[in-house]
Design a protein around this motif. Structure first.
Motif, mmCIF file in Angstrom:
data_model
loop_
_atom_site.group_PDB
_atom_site.id
_atom_site.type_symbol
_atom_site.label_atom_id
_atom_site.label_comp_id
_atom_site.label_asym_id
_atom_site.label_seq_id
_atom_site.Cartn_x
_atom_site.Cartn_y
_atom_site.Cartn_z
ATOM 1 N N THR A 37 0.843 -1.193 0.000
ATOM 2 C CA THR A 37 0.000 0.000 0.000
ATOM 3 C C THR A 37 0.878 1.242 0.000
ATOM 4 O O THR A 37 2.010 1.227 0.490
ATOM 5 N N VAL A 39 0.274 5.062 1.193
ATOM 6 C CA VAL A 39 -0.696 5.823 1.973
ATOM 7 C C VAL A 39 -0.156 7.210 2.279
ATOM 8 O O VAL A 39 1.015 7.356 2.669
ATOM 9 N N THR A 46 -5.498 5.771 1.515
ATOM 10 C CA THR A 46 -4.734 4.887 0.651
ATOM 11 C C THR A 46 -4.771 5.462 -0.757
ATOM 12 O O THR A 46 -5.831 5.597 -1.355
ATOM 13 N N TYR A 49 -2.973 0.726 -3.929
ATOM 14 C CA TYR A 49 -2.857 -0.607 -3.350
ATOM 15 C C TYR A 49 -2.646 -1.577 -4.503
ATOM 16 O O TYR A 49 -3.292 -1.449 -5.548
ATOM 17 N N TYR A 70 4.619 10.056 2.552
ATOM 18 C CA TYR A 70 3.797 8.878 2.285
ATOM 19 C C TYR A 70 4.405 7.679 3.001
ATOM 20 O O TYR A 70 5.617 7.557 3.096
#
Length: 168
Positions: A37, A39, A46, A49, A70
């Motif tokens: 992921t 994020v 998110t 993914y 991130y």
């Protein structure tokens, strides 16, 4: 590329000020136990993914994002990491170069987290990225299929071999 932003009562879009390229080589067991992921640290959304659907799947994609911090999380449900084959995980852009390059052959993990800071970066330039082509563009980050090659013998053992030929 617009980025959709939801507020209380409206749906707006804004143009992201940066981008990153993911180059991910999964291992043999990836479809059964691996994913990652991407994020945003700002609000926990998110952004991206990915879970592979094939063994040894290769992901090569560009994501347009806003600059900032991130969290990148690699997951392996079995806990031995991504070790079958030659797995790799890279994030890069034209402004910062390589932001992240995990050597996954030597790490065992269930969860592998890291923080990446992405700077503002103009959209990637398209062009020919093959340095053997006669129209190679060293500033291009995305290969647009425009590469042109000299035609001739590419076999080093041939009598008429020319190292600058790209097409037989």
């Amino acid at each position: 590329t617009p980025l959709w932003v939801f507020t209380q009562d409206t749906l707006e879009y804004e143009t992201p000020d940066s981008w990153v390229k993911f180059a991910v080589q999964y291992d043999y067991w990836a479809p059964f136990e691996s994913n990652f992921t991407f994020v945003t640290n700002e609000n926990g959304d998110t952004i991206f993914y990915h879970q592979p659907t094939e063994i040894y799947q290769y992901l090569d994609t560009i994501i347009y994002v806003n600059s900032g911090d991130y969290i990148v999380t690699l997951n392996d449900s079995y806990g031995d990491g991504w070790t079958g084959g030659e797995p790799s995980f890279k994030i890069m852009n034209a402004c910062q170069g390589e932001l992240l390059n995990f050597d996954l052959q030597t790490q065992q993990f269930f969860i592998l987290d890291t923080l990446v800071n992405i700077w503002p970066c103009a959209p990637p330039q398209e062009g020919c990225t093959n340095d053997m082509a006669i129209n190679y563009n060293e500033e291009a980050f995305i290969n647009d299929g425009s590469c042109e090659f000299n035609e001739g013998c590419t076999d080093p053992l041939g009598n008429n071999y020319d190292a600058f030929n790209g097409v037989d």
